[in-house]
Scaffold this motif. Structure first.
Motif, PDB file in Angstrom:
ATOM      1  N   ILE A 142       0.852  -1.204   0.000  1.00 29.05           N
ATOM      2  CA  ILE A 142       0.000   0.000   0.000  1.00 29.05           C
ATOM      3  C   ILE A 142       0.880   1.244   0.000  1.00 29.05           C
ATOM      4  CG2 ILE A 142      -1.606   1.367   1.386  1.00 29.05           C
ATOM      5  CD1 ILE A 142      -2.919  -1.237   2.251  1.00 29.05           C
ATOM      6  N   GLU A 143       1.871   1.257   0.903  1.00 27.39           N
ATOM      7  CA  GLU A 143       2.762   2.426   0.968  1.00 27.39           C
ATOM      8  C   GLU A 143       3.526   2.599  -0.344  1.00 27.39           C
ATOM      9  OE1 GLU A 143       5.056   1.719   4.476  1.00 27.39           O
ATOM     10  OE2 GLU A 143       3.374   2.209   5.788  1.00 27.39           O
ATOM     11  N   GLY A 202       2.314   2.063  -3.154  1.00 29.85           N
ATOM     12  CA  GLY A 202       1.362   2.479  -4.192  1.00 29.85           C
ATOM     13  C   GLY A 202       1.049   1.383  -5.203  1.00 29.85           C
ATOM     14  N   LEU A 214      -0.787  -1.473  -4.417  1.00 30.67           N
ATOM     15  CA  LEU A 214      -2.136  -1.971  -4.141  1.00 30.67           C
ATOM     16  C   LEU A 214      -2.836  -0.993  -3.217  1.00 30.67           C
ATOM     17  CD1 LEU A 214      -1.461  -5.753  -3.276  1.00 30.67           C
ATOM     18  CD2 LEU A 214      -2.260  -4.858  -5.456  1.00 30.67           C
ATOM     19  N   ASP A 215      -4.159  -0.862  -3.381  1.00 33.90           N
ATOM     20  CA  ASP A 215      -4.943  -0.130  -2.387  1.00 33.90           C
ATOM     21  C   ASP A 215      -5.497  -1.161  -1.406  1.00 33.90           C
ATOM     22  OD1 ASP A 215      -6.781  -1.407  -3.944  1.00 33.90           O
ATOM     23  OD2 ASP A 215      -8.084   0.322  -4.218  1.00 33.90           O
ATOM     24  N   SER A 216      -6.295  -0.702  -0.449  1.00 30.49           N
ATOM     25  CA  SER A 216      -6.782  -1.651   0.561  1.00 30.49           C
ATOM     26  C   SER A 216      -7.659  -2.721  -0.098  1.00 30.49           C
ATOM     27  CB  SER A 216      -7.545  -0.923   1.666  1.00 30.49           C
ATOM     28  OG  SER A 216      -8.628  -0.203   1.139  1.00 30.49           O
ATOM     29  N   TYR A 217      -8.383  -2.365  -1.159  1.00 26.74           N
ATOM     30  CA  TYR A 217      -9.174  -3.381  -1.862  1.00 26.74           C
ATOM     31  C   TYR A 217      -8.260  -4.353  -2.616  1.00 26.74           C
ATOM     32  CZ  TYR A 217     -13.526  -0.815  -1.017  1.00 26.74           C
ATOM     33  OH  TYR A 217     -14.605  -0.202  -0.434  1.00 26.74           O
ATOM     34  N   GLY A 218      -7.168  -3.828  -3.132  1.00 26.64           N
ATOM     35  CA  GLY A 218      -6.207  -4.687  -3.818  1.00 26.64           C
ATOM     36  C   GLY A 218      -5.640  -5.725  -2.871  1.00 26.64           C
ATOM     37  N   ILE A 219      -5.421  -5.327  -1.613  1.00 30.80           N
ATOM     38  CA  ILE A 219      -4.931  -6.274  -0.605  1.00 30.80           C
ATOM     39  C   ILE A 219      -5.984  -7.352  -0.359  1.00 30.80           C
ATOM     40  CG2 ILE A 219      -4.347  -6.514   1.848  1.00 30.80           C
ATOM     41  CD1 ILE A 219      -2.046  -5.275   0.445  1.00 30.80           C
ATOM     42  N   ILE A 220      -7.240  -6.940  -0.343  1.00 35.10           N
ATOM     43  CA  ILE A 220      -8.319  -7.914  -0.111  1.00 35.10           C
ATOM     44  C   ILE A 220      -8.376  -8.926  -1.265  1.00 35.10           C
ATOM     45  CG2 ILE A 220     -10.843  -8.125   0.006  1.00 35.10           C
ATOM     46  CD1 ILE A 220     -10.541  -5.297   1.558  1.00 35.10           C
ATOM     47  N   GLU A 221      -8.179  -8.432  -2.483  1.00 37.95           N
ATOM     48  CA  GLU A 221      -8.106  -9.352  -3.636  1.00 37.95           C
ATOM     49  C   GLU A 221      -6.919 -10.301  -3.493  1.00 37.95           C
ATOM     50  OE1 GLU A 221     -10.059  -6.737  -7.272  1.00 37.95           O
ATOM     51  OE2 GLU A 221      -8.006  -6.332  -6.665  1.00 37.95           O
TER      52      GLU A 221
END
Lengths: 327, 85
Positions: free
Chosen positions: B34-35, B37, B39-46
């Motif tokens: 995330i830091e 750039g 993945l966003d938080s949704y990208g982490i969930i994916e």
């Protein structure tokens, strides 16, 4: 510009790969069901059962924008026997018909409702900044417009704050395929804190106030003590706008005449789409619209109409003027 | 085993992230995606859904922390620990 022949994704979309047949990698790997579908469905059923037996005043928080998808979701929650606290965030640009819809729907369903308006002077200052500067990286802009990101971040945090206050395990939203990756996922203070802090830091350099004092503050330790799940029930079914409109007509929901093709509650959305396209070169709903084309919820023509609807109408020009943004 | 898990995670970010543009070698192993750039938080969930499906494990809510999942290397260790159980 070239677009995917099957889903209309544009070639300038971040990380998109187009093959020699003009079809994007997202179409090539497409699956009809979101990740973890069966497991999420079981978990949702468990959460519903547990919440209903909890004996609390509210079983869940429903993020209720007054648009068609969240109205449909709120009805579903009530029909499942849950006691929701519906929560609406007013960013100052709710369509008049959306306000009437909200009042009518919560009355028809007999649910408690909280309408929250933040400090609009500060919110508009943030809108001005994100509409005029390329502030966010593709991890944000690939999914939504900067103004939507500003509001949704606020809504997510406030819903979590309410869920903790009311001891609820579920925050239910009307997000659709392409807007969120999964039907059910747990909130985590660390992960959310990282993205939230990143946004506040970016904004802080451009506004005349401390974003920490504008956005809700959640105590990390309290947050860590309880798992609150985000639930997006629309991901459990085939997205069908006609069925949704028929269902919400039962509670006398009427489409606002003045919102754009991608919104059924917010007048700022058209401005957000226009400025996003101007800043980043593609429509902020592109990923969502293309996801729905892949799933068959939208035809290519319907998707094309939505993506091409990025013009400004007189109302949008007035909003730009209010926010001191050049048209 | 750890190397193989790490490579699979790097492949995932390289090919599946909706936002990453760059070479595979540019993907950082020891900082938050995330830091960075990527993945966003949704990208982490994916990514978590991908991990659960690929290694047939469950990532619990309390695994969802920066200490356990704050980088590709940390995620690889978590996956190895869970698959060895």
């Amino acid at each position: 510009m070239n677009h995917c022949r099957q889903c209309l994704m544009p070639e300038n979309f971040p990380n998109l790969r187009m093959d020699h047949e003009g079809i994007c990698h997202l179409c090539r790997k497409h699956s009809d069901r979101p990740a973890g579908f069966e497991k999420d469905l079981l978990l949702y059923d468990e959460l519903i059962e547990t919440s209903r037996k909890g004996g609390r005043k509210y079983d869940c928080i429903v993020c209720y924008s007054g648009g068609k998808d969240s109205t449909y979701t709120l009805i579903q929650v009530v029909e499942k026997g849950l006691r929701p606290l519906a929560f609406t965030f007013d960013n100052g640009f709710l369509a008049e018909q959306a306000k009437r819809n909200i009042a009518g729907v919560i009355s028809a369903l007999g649910v408690d409702h909280l309408l929250f308006t933040p400090n609009l002077k500060q919110l508009y200052e943030i809108f001005h900044v994100v509409l005029t500067r390329r502030l966010f990286d593709a991890s944000v802009t690939a999914r939504l417009s900067p103004v939507c990101y500003v509001c949704i971040t606020y809504i997510n945090w406030m819903a979590l704050e309410l869920a903790m206050e009311k001891n609820c395990s579920m925050v239910v939203s009307g997000f659709t395929h392409g807007q969120v990756p999964k039907a059910v996922f747990p909130n985590n203070p660390d992960l959310l804190g990282q993205t939230f802090q990143k946004m506040k830091t970016l904004i802080a350099d451009h506004v005349g106030f401390d974003p920490d004092l504008f956005y809700p503050v959640i105590d990390r330790e309290t947050f860590a003590q309880k798992t609150i799940y985000n639930i997006n029930p629309l991901l459990f079914e085939e997205y069908n706008p006609e069925r949704i409109l028929a269902k919400i007509a039962e509670v006398h929901w009427d489409k606002p005449p003045d919102t754009d093709a991608c919104s059924s509650n917010c007048l700022l959305n058209r401005v957000g789409n226009y400025c996003h396209y101007r800043l980043y070169g593609f429509h902020p709903y592109q990923y969502e619209i293309s996801s729905q084309i892949r799933k068959g919820s939208l035809t290519l023509e319907e998707g094309r109409r939505m993506i091409e609807d990025i013009s400004l109408d007189p109302a949008a020009r007035r909003i730009l003027s209010t926010l001191k943004v050049d048209g | 085993m750890l190397d193989k898990i790490r490579e699979t995670l790097i492949d995932y970010v390289h090919k599946e992230s909706i936002v990453f543009i760059g070479d595979r070698e540019e993907i950082p192993l020891d900082i938050s995606l995330i830091e960075a750039g990527l993945l966003d938080s949704y990208g982490i969930i994916e990514l978590v859904a991908f991990i659960e499906d690929t290694w047939n494990i469950t990532i619990e809510a309390n695994d969802f922390t920066k200490e356990k999942m704050g980088s590709i290397n940390l995620m690889a260790k978590l996956i190895r620990d869970k698959t060895e159980k």
